[in-house]
Write a protein that holds these residues in place. Structure first.
Motif, PDB file in Angstrom:
ATOM      1  N   MET A 300       1.113  -1.166   0.024  1.00 42.01           N
ATOM      2  CA  MET A 300      -0.083   0.038  -0.271  1.00 42.01           C
ATOM      3  C   MET A 300       0.818   1.216   0.184  1.00 42.01           C
ATOM      4  SD  MET A 300      -2.733  -1.538   2.804  1.00 42.01           S
ATOM      5  CE  MET A 300      -3.216   0.142   3.289  1.00 42.01           C
ATOM      6  N   LYS A 301       1.798   1.369   0.808  1.00 35.06           N
ATOM      7  CA  LYS A 301       2.877   2.437   1.046  1.00 35.06           C
ATOM      8  C   LYS A 301       3.596   2.524  -0.432  1.00 35.06           C
ATOM      9  CE  LYS A 301       2.191   2.992   5.209  1.00 35.06           C
ATOM     10  NZ  LYS A 301       1.485   4.231   5.712  1.00 35.06           N
ATOM     11  N   LEU A 302       3.979   1.578  -1.183  1.00 34.71           N
ATOM     12  CA  LEU A 302       4.748   1.476  -2.370  1.00 34.71           C
ATOM     13  C   LEU A 302       3.653   2.243  -3.419  1.00 34.71           C
ATOM     14  CD1 LEU A 302       6.866  -1.752  -2.173  1.00 34.71           C
ATOM     15  CD2 LEU A 302       7.736   0.893  -2.212  1.00 34.71           C
ATOM     16  N   PHE A 303       2.549   1.610  -3.562  1.00 34.49           N
ATOM     17  CA  PHE A 303       1.780   2.278  -4.601  1.00 34.49           C
ATOM     18  C   PHE A 303       1.579   3.546  -4.503  1.00 34.49           C
ATOM     19  CE2 PHE A 303       0.278  -2.121  -5.484  1.00 34.49           C
ATOM     20  CZ  PHE A 303       0.702  -2.334  -6.840  1.00 34.49           C
ATOM     21  N   ASP A 304       1.345   3.930  -3.017  1.00 32.54           N
ATOM     22  CA  ASP A 304       1.114   5.448  -2.945  1.00 32.54           C
ATOM     23  C   ASP A 304       2.189   6.365  -3.448  1.00 32.54           C
ATOM     24  OD1 ASP A 304      -0.507   7.503  -1.971  1.00 32.54           O
ATOM     25  OD2 ASP A 304       0.629   7.452  -0.052  1.00 32.54           O
ATOM     26  N   LYS A 305       3.423   5.919  -2.891  1.00 35.70           N
ATOM     27  CA  LYS A 305       4.613   6.449  -3.258  1.00 35.70           C
ATOM     28  C   LYS A 305       4.784   6.682  -4.941  1.00 35.70           C
ATOM     29  CE  LYS A 305       8.000   5.996  -0.382  1.00 35.70           C
ATOM     30  NZ  LYS A 305       8.131   7.564  -0.075  1.00 35.70           N
ATOM     31  N   ILE A 312      -9.378   1.475  -3.193  1.00 34.43           N
ATOM     32  CA  ILE A 312     -10.069   0.138  -2.412  1.00 34.43           C
ATOM     33  C   ILE A 312      -8.753  -0.530  -2.116  1.00 34.43           C
ATOM     34  CG2 ILE A 312     -11.868  -1.473  -2.699  1.00 34.43           C
ATOM     35  CD1 ILE A 312     -12.679   1.279  -2.904  1.00 34.43           C
ATOM     36  N   PHE A 313      -7.795  -0.273  -2.340  1.00 33.97           N
ATOM     37  CA  PHE A 313      -6.374  -1.182  -2.333  1.00 33.97           C
ATOM     38  C   PHE A 313      -6.509  -2.573  -2.827  1.00 33.97           C
ATOM     39  CE2 PHE A 313      -6.986   1.909   1.383  1.00 33.97           C
ATOM     40  CZ  PHE A 313      -5.824   2.512   1.230  1.00 33.97           C
ATOM     41  N   HIS A 318      -5.665  -7.776  -3.525  1.00 30.84           N
ATOM     42  CA  HIS A 318      -6.017  -8.766  -4.492  1.00 30.84           C
ATOM     43  C   HIS A 318      -4.904  -9.069  -5.258  1.00 30.84           C
ATOM     44  CE1 HIS A 318     -10.152  -8.742  -3.168  1.00 30.84           C
ATOM     45  NE2 HIS A 318     -10.056  -7.431  -3.115  1.00 30.84           N
ATOM     46  N   GLY A 319      -3.847  -8.113  -5.584  1.00 25.07           N
ATOM     47  CA  GLY A 319      -2.701  -8.313  -6.772  1.00 25.07           C
ATOM     48  C   GLY A 319      -1.661  -8.919  -5.908  1.00 25.07           C
ATOM     49  N   VAL A 320      -1.140  -8.169  -5.138  1.00 20.76           N
ATOM     50  CA  VAL A 320       0.100  -8.813  -4.528  1.00 20.76           C
ATOM     51  C   VAL A 320       0.123  -9.739  -3.468  1.00 20.76           C
ATOM     52  CG1 VAL A 320       1.947  -7.908  -2.778  1.00 20.76           C
ATOM     53  CG2 VAL A 320       1.218  -6.284  -4.642  1.00 20.76           C
TER      54      VAL A 320
END
Length: 422
Positions: A300-305, A312-313, A318-320
């Motif tokens: 979640m942190k990496l996608f946001d960065k 909805i994360f 669901h992916g990672v």
């Protein structure tokens, strides 16, 4: 019909209904995780896309998934209408109904990447295209006798088929739609566009958790040896591990026991154990869930960065977690339990790298296929609808009003008189 076969069919119908009820969990989870001005839209689009997805799956989705064809796709049994009963095993219509529910879950996951900024028309068209040309192909590859199943792929209930496929489509949508207004600043920092109701989100997770027993335990497709109880046990342990790990890693690294992180950790544990719930020992189910809860926090942190706005994360949960769950069987599958698929145990049970390699190949193939095809189909959708995204004005007002003409919470929104309702 013999009594045992009848019990099998009753069991699978009950599980199918449980999976269908998971959509209620998604409604509460997604609505609670987003802002009030979009709550009605999110709830409504879930229902109408269930309708669209069901019709498309009936017409062509089942045939592409399970019809006779080749290693890539099925080419028969379109417009399903099998009403015949059977002396043993599942009746065709029961099997169809159960598998349809999985296709609808994948579609709902894919739409996580659309949240708070996509046109209603984009949902409609992509629901048709995804339900016809993305999910059924992956289902055929792995569950319908396709080329990945021939390699001995282990995906008992869908970490890859359902969750990774949906998440790859969600990633394509998230990239094309771009971040929501106000999410990121010019210096690259992000703003927290917090969801409006954590109670809804928590209740949604609980409903999903309960429905998951239809998802996983139902994938035994029978009751003869009561193996569904073992699958349910591993499912519960995986979810528990994910919830606990996510809570404590957030608490340790941020100083706050963040509720949304904990809820996403529970879901990540469920997603991760979905592939391996029938192939691993209970202690391994705990480990798989714990790792799922940890990686969802960092993901979640990496996608946001990376400025990938995922309200909805779906990409992390669901992916990672779906990737980890798929690969985990290559480590933890026991010799006894893995016999039900291809007889190959995991690396930690002396099976070498063979099964692990198959699992990795399947992850890469499905992720690339689902992402690339979804990206192309979304481009087609955009051309048809004049763009995937609503205007800035419509996004600011909220999709409840701009797309549907009324708010999900009319008495709580600006310009609404709480006394007269005007």
């Amino acid at each position: 019909m013999p009594e045992l076969a009848l019990m099998d069919n009753v069991w699978i119908m009950i599980c199918a209904v449980l999976v269908l009820f998971m959509q209620g969990g998604f409604i509460l989870l997604e609505a609670g995780s987003t802002r009030m001005k979009n709550a009605g839209h999110i709830a409504g689009k879930t229902i109408f896309t269930l309708g669209i997805g069901s019709l498309v799956y009936w017409a062509v989705g089942w045939g592409f998934s399970y019809g006779e064809g080749n290693a890539f796709i099925g080419l028969s049994d379109f417009f399903f209408g099998n009403y015949e009963t059977a002396d043993e095993g599942l009746v065709g219509s029961v099997d169809f109904f159960f598998q349809m529910m999985f296709a609808l879950i994948a579609l709902t996951i894919a739409f996580g990447g659309f949240a708070e900024r996509a046109k209603l028309s984009a949902y409609v068209i992509f629901a048709v295209l995804f339900s016809a040309f993305v999910y059924p192909v992956v289902a055929h590859w792995i569950w319908g006798g396709g080329w990945i199943s021939e390699l001995g792929k282990q995906d008992f209930a869908g970490s890859t088929v359902v969750h990774l496929t949906g998440a790859a489509a969600a990633l394509a949508a998230t990239i094309l739609l771009k971040p929501r207004l106000g999410k990121y600043n010019k210096d690259g920092s992000s703003n927290d566009l917090a969801g409006h109701n954590q109670v809804f989100t928590a209740l949604g997770v609980l409903i999903l958790w309960v429905g998951w027993f239809g998802f996983n335990a139902g994938s035994t497709l029978g009751v003869a040896d009561a193996f569904f109880g073992y699958v349910a046990l591993n499912t519960q342990l995986g979810a528990a591990g994910g919830a606990v790990a996510a809570l404590f890693i957030a608490w340790a690294l941020t100083g706050k026991s963040d509720v949304p992180t904990m809820l996403n950790g529970a879901l990540a544990g469920l997603v991760a154990i979905t592939a391996s719930c029938a192939f691993v020992a209970p202690w391994a189910a705990v480990v798989i869930g714990l790792v799922g809860g940890l990686i969802v926090f960092f993901s979640m942190k990496l996608f946001d960065k990376a400025r990938i706005d995922d309200p909805i994360f779906a990409l992390s949960v669901h992916g990672v977690a779906g990737v980890w769950g798929t690969i985990s069987t290559g480590f933890f599958a026991t010799p006894e339990l893995s016999e039900m698929v291809a007889g190959r145990p995991g690396l930690f049970y002396g099976g070498g790298f063979t099964q692990l390699g198959v699992q990795i190949i399947s992850v890469v193939a499905v992720a690339v296929f689902a992402f690339v095809v979804s990206y192309i189909l979304l481009k087609i959708t955009s051309a048809i609808t004049g763009g995937l995204r609503v205007s800035e004005e419509e996004e600011i007002v909220g999709l409840d009003l701009s797309e549907h003409g009324s708010y999900g919470y009319p008495e709580s929104m600006p310009g609404q008189d709480t006394k007269t309702g005007a």
